[in-house]
Design a protein around this motif. Sequence first.
Motif, PDB file in Angstrom:
ATOM      1  N   ALA A  32      -6.584  -1.890   6.452  1.00  0.00           N
ATOM      2  CA  ALA A  32      -7.141  -1.322   5.205  1.00  0.00           C
ATOM      3  C   ALA A  32      -6.701  -1.737   3.683  1.00  0.00           C
ATOM      4  CB  ALA A  32      -6.446   0.100   5.271  1.00  0.00           C
ATOM      5  N   GLY A  33      -5.777  -2.839   3.738  1.00  0.00           N
ATOM      6  CA  GLY A  33      -5.515  -3.357   2.163  1.00  0.00           C
ATOM      7  C   GLY A  33      -4.292  -2.429   1.664  1.00  0.00           C
ATOM      8  N   ALA A  34      -3.624  -1.713   2.470  1.00  0.00           N
ATOM      9  CA  ALA A  34      -2.342  -0.970   2.069  1.00  0.00           C
ATOM     10  C   ALA A  34      -1.069  -1.484   1.958  1.00  0.00           C
ATOM     11  CB  ALA A  34      -2.328   0.514   2.788  1.00  0.00           C
ATOM     12  N   PRO A  53      -9.367  -8.316  -2.931  1.00  0.00           N
ATOM     13  CA  PRO A  53      -9.126  -6.852  -2.721  1.00  0.00           C
ATOM     14  C   PRO A  53      -9.910  -5.889  -2.877  1.00  0.00           C
ATOM     15  CG  PRO A  53      -7.537  -7.577  -4.396  1.00  0.00           C
ATOM     16  CD  PRO A  53      -8.319  -8.793  -3.720  1.00  0.00           C
ATOM     17  N   GLU A  54     -10.900  -6.135  -3.563  1.00  0.00           N
ATOM     18  CA  GLU A  54     -11.796  -5.089  -4.244  1.00  0.00           C
ATOM     19  C   GLU A  54     -12.648  -4.957  -2.912  1.00  0.00           C
ATOM     20  OE1 GLU A  54     -11.316  -8.072  -5.742  1.00  0.00           O
ATOM     21  OE2 GLU A  54     -13.239  -9.269  -5.527  1.00  0.00           O
ATOM     22  N   ARG A  57     -12.544  -1.817  -1.075  1.00  0.00           N
ATOM     23  CA  ARG A  57     -12.898  -0.417  -1.705  1.00  0.00           C
ATOM     24  C   ARG A  57     -14.209  -0.173  -0.896  1.00  0.00           C
ATOM     25  NH1 ARG A  57     -13.494  -0.550  -8.080  1.00  0.00           N
ATOM     26  NH2 ARG A  57     -15.565  -0.843  -7.398  1.00  0.00           N
ATOM     27  N   TRP A  62     -10.260   4.380   5.686  1.00  0.00           N
ATOM     28  CA  TRP A  62      -8.854   4.420   6.300  1.00  0.00           C
ATOM     29  C   TRP A  62      -8.678   6.003   6.535  1.00  0.00           C
ATOM     30  CZ3 TRP A  62      -3.629   3.296   3.942  1.00  0.00           C
ATOM     31  CH2 TRP A  62      -2.585   3.393   4.931  1.00  0.00           C
ATOM     32  N   PRO A  68      -2.407  11.705   4.897  1.00  0.00           N
ATOM     33  CA  PRO A  68      -1.600  12.281   3.533  1.00  0.00           C
ATOM     34  C   PRO A  68      -2.710  12.753   2.422  1.00  0.00           C
ATOM     35  CG  PRO A  68      -1.634   9.907   3.830  1.00  0.00           C
ATOM     36  CD  PRO A  68      -2.102  10.420   5.069  1.00  0.00           C
ATOM     37  N   ARG A  86     -13.300   4.481  -4.944  1.00  0.00           N
ATOM     38  CA  ARG A  86     -14.110   3.548  -4.027  1.00  0.00           C
ATOM     39  C   ARG A  86     -15.257   3.188  -4.848  1.00  0.00           C
ATOM     40  NH1 ARG A  86     -11.494   1.862   0.435  1.00  0.00           N
ATOM     41  NH2 ARG A  86      -9.894   3.443   1.095  1.00  0.00           N
TER      42      ARG A  86
ATOM     43  N   THR B   2     -11.894   1.388 -11.881  1.00  0.00           N
ATOM     44  CA  THR B   2     -11.071   2.180 -11.148  1.00  0.00           C
ATOM     45  C   THR B   2      -9.878   2.581 -11.844  1.00  0.00           C
ATOM     46  OG1 THR B   2     -10.723   0.102 -10.149  1.00  0.00           O
ATOM     47  CG2 THR B   2     -12.118   1.592  -8.993  1.00  0.00           C
ATOM     48  N   ALA B   5     -10.311   5.831 -12.862  1.00  0.00           N
ATOM     49  CA  ALA B   5     -10.420   6.743 -11.621  1.00  0.00           C
ATOM     50  C   ALA B   5      -8.917   7.265 -11.338  1.00  0.00           C
ATOM     51  CB  ALA B   5     -10.955   6.038 -10.420  1.00  0.00           C
ATOM     52  N   VAL B   6      -8.179   6.402 -11.565  1.00  0.00           N
ATOM     53  CA  VAL B   6      -6.480   6.393 -11.445  1.00  0.00           C
ATOM     54  C   VAL B   6      -6.257   7.526 -12.615  1.00  0.00           C
ATOM     55  CG1 VAL B   6      -4.321   5.773 -11.100  1.00  0.00           C
ATOM     56  CG2 VAL B   6      -6.074   4.520 -10.170  1.00  0.00           C
ATOM     57  N   THR B 100       0.845   9.166   0.066  1.00  0.00           N
ATOM     58  CA  THR B 100      -0.457   9.054  -0.753  1.00  0.00           C
ATOM     59  C   THR B 100      -0.588   7.793  -1.658  1.00  0.00           C
ATOM     60  OG1 THR B 100       0.303  10.624  -2.470  1.00  0.00           O
ATOM     61  CG2 THR B 100      -1.192  11.420  -0.906  1.00  0.00           C
ATOM     62  N   PRO B 102      -0.163   4.633  -0.568  1.00  0.00           N
ATOM     63  CA  PRO B 102      -1.024   3.717   0.227  1.00  0.00           C
ATOM     64  C   PRO B 102      -2.719   3.845  -0.059  1.00  0.00           C
ATOM     65  CG  PRO B 102       0.851   4.439   1.477  1.00  0.00           C
ATOM     66  CD  PRO B 102       0.988   5.358   0.633  1.00  0.00           C
ATOM     67  N   LEU B 103      -2.898   5.019  -0.194  1.00  0.00           N
ATOM     68  CA  LEU B 103      -4.260   5.574  -0.212  1.00  0.00           C
ATOM     69  C   LEU B 103      -4.668   4.729  -1.634  1.00  0.00           C
ATOM     70  CD1 LEU B 103      -4.634   9.394   0.495  1.00  0.00           C
ATOM     71  CD2 LEU B 103      -5.254   7.352   1.905  1.00  0.00           C
ATOM     72  N   LEU B 104      -3.795   4.825  -2.399  1.00  0.00           N
ATOM     73  CA  LEU B 104      -4.255   4.100  -3.764  1.00  0.00           C
ATOM     74  C   LEU B 104      -4.416   2.656  -3.634  1.00  0.00           C
ATOM     75  CD1 LEU B 104      -2.177   6.027  -6.494  1.00  0.00           C
ATOM     76  CD2 LEU B 104      -4.687   6.233  -5.922  1.00  0.00           C
ATOM     77  N   PHE B 105      -3.218   2.039  -2.905  1.00  0.00           N
ATOM     78  CA  PHE B 105      -3.497   0.455  -2.542  1.00  0.00           C
ATOM     79  C   PHE B 105      -4.636   0.207  -1.887  1.00  0.00           C
ATOM     80  CE2 PHE B 105       1.549   0.603  -2.752  1.00  0.00           C
ATOM     81  CZ  PHE B 105       1.438   0.180  -3.913  1.00  0.00           C
ATOM     82  N   ALA B 106      -5.056   1.127  -0.857  1.00  0.00           N
ATOM     83  CA  ALA B 106      -6.060   0.825  -0.049  1.00  0.00           C
ATOM     84  C   ALA B 106      -7.571   0.682  -0.517  1.00  0.00           C
ATOM     85  CB  ALA B 106      -6.149   1.913   1.344  1.00  0.00           C
ATOM     86  N   SER B 107      -7.675   1.462  -1.607  1.00  0.00           N
ATOM     87  CA  SER B 107      -8.746   1.400  -2.439  1.00  0.00           C
ATOM     88  C   SER B 107      -8.956   0.238  -3.544  1.00  0.00           C
ATOM     89  CB  SER B 107      -8.792   2.576  -3.555  1.00  0.00           C
ATOM     90  OG  SER B 107      -7.668   2.623  -4.406  1.00  0.00           O
ATOM     91  N   GLY B 108      -8.297  -0.717  -3.137  1.00  0.00           N
ATOM     92  CA  GLY B 108      -8.272  -2.317  -3.719  1.00  0.00           C
ATOM     93  C   GLY B 108      -7.639  -2.415  -5.258  1.00  0.00           C
ATOM     94  N   LEU B 109      -6.925  -1.342  -5.461  1.00  0.00           N
ATOM     95  CA  LEU B 109      -6.430  -1.357  -6.867  1.00  0.00           C
ATOM     96  C   LEU B 109      -4.804  -2.184  -6.810  1.00  0.00           C
ATOM     97  CD1 LEU B 109      -6.763   2.409  -7.830  1.00  0.00           C
ATOM     98  CD2 LEU B 109      -7.728   0.279  -8.958  1.00  0.00           C
TER      99      LEU B 109
END
Lengths: 224, 257
Positions: A32-34, A53-54, A57, A62, A68, A86, B2, B5-6, B100, B102-109
Amino acid sequence: MSNLSLQLEAGQVLGLLGVNGAGKSTTLAMIAGALTPDSGVIRIQGNDFLEHPELARSAIGWLPEGAPLWPELTVREHLLAHGRLRGLKGANLNQACDAIIQKLELNDLQRRLAGVLSQGQRQRLGLACALLHRPALLVLDEPANALDPVQVVALRNLLRELAANGTAVILSTHQLTEVTAVCDRVAILHEGRLRHDAPLHADQHEVLEKTFFDIAMAGRAQAA
Amino acid sequence: MTLFAVTRLELRRLFVRPFGWVIAALALAELGWRFALLLQFFLLSQVQLASIPDGPGYTDIVLIPLLSSFALPFALIELALLIVPLLTMSSLASERAAGTLPLLFASGLSATRILVGKYLAVLVWLALWLVLALAIPVSLAHGATLDWGKLAAATLGTFLALAVLAAIGLACSAFAQHAAVAAVAALIISLTLYCINLGAQRAGVDNGFINWLAMSTHQDNLMHGVVSSADIAWFLLAIAVALALGIRRLASDRERG
């Protein structure tokens, strides 16, 4: 997790099984990139997304274990925030939110704060956030947790529909019945290694159960 | 982008939490009371002040001490030493606790975008608070003679000081597992940085480096209307160091999980 190697085609639903501590959630977080892996390659649609990594997006959705959420935001605000993160904006974002709210039956919860949702409602909202941007790969960590039987069936139908439309799905769960109900392939992870990776048919529940327990018990015997 | 967005997400979180509003309201009430005291002093001493050539006016007696002064507690910047750590404590520490982040990391930021996005949100909140606080004395501008140049310099100095405190607060929140730990750490570091020279002077040490290190040294110049690039560079350097440390910690979160 140390030596996993997996390839998934569009429209496939892969069930990722393993005992606690096998490395399932870590694997999914990396996909998922986390989480950044120390070594190895993760490609999606041919692109190395550790270098870009973008890409994660737009291509990956995920749902982490436990779904959470930001407790101070409402359900709709959550969806809007996820959409913006995204890369969705304007009318596209609002349309995507409306569509996913309809699809996951979140209409009555739109204005409710995430902090007061039940665990089942949280799971549905987490799933909605993961699906909002129509990802090519959907990564779900224990998505059926806390869902009632009706919602479990709805989730299965949704996953089948997504797969039929070409979305690849990785589903991590402890429940073998979930895997046999929706997955067309199963992988068993044990101590970071992929011990089993094969197609799965609906009538193979007992075979899968035996394979899973053989791998898990062999691992325990080795450890002892 | 983005990054915004944060910022938008963080602003939303700041504005819907009653905590931020409550501390802002209490602080503004205290500043209103302080303004009343300063104004009363100004009105009582107006005759004496008028006899002094180039003597202090409304800006020096009322406006500047409202923003920063140790003579009468508590000015805006002294309140900020407490308020900013409370405001920033949950920015990252509570995201980590709630899962939460990891949710920010997972958005490619990248870690940089996440931290800078959150920093901008805190700056917007603090800028609004500063504007509301300044509105109290500026509302009498039609009946008093304001030194607009000095007011601009003092506003810049106060905003830069708030920006440094916000960067320290965010960095502490990035390092801490618990929001309360982040708040205490930010309070201690901010207080130390703000008045490290005062302690040294009381101990008989009047060191050029310690004076340079203290935020109050650079802020005082701006509060007196002296805008120096060296002072502004100090503020920017302090912000950059704090944010860089926070970004480093956040990036290691993504690597270690």
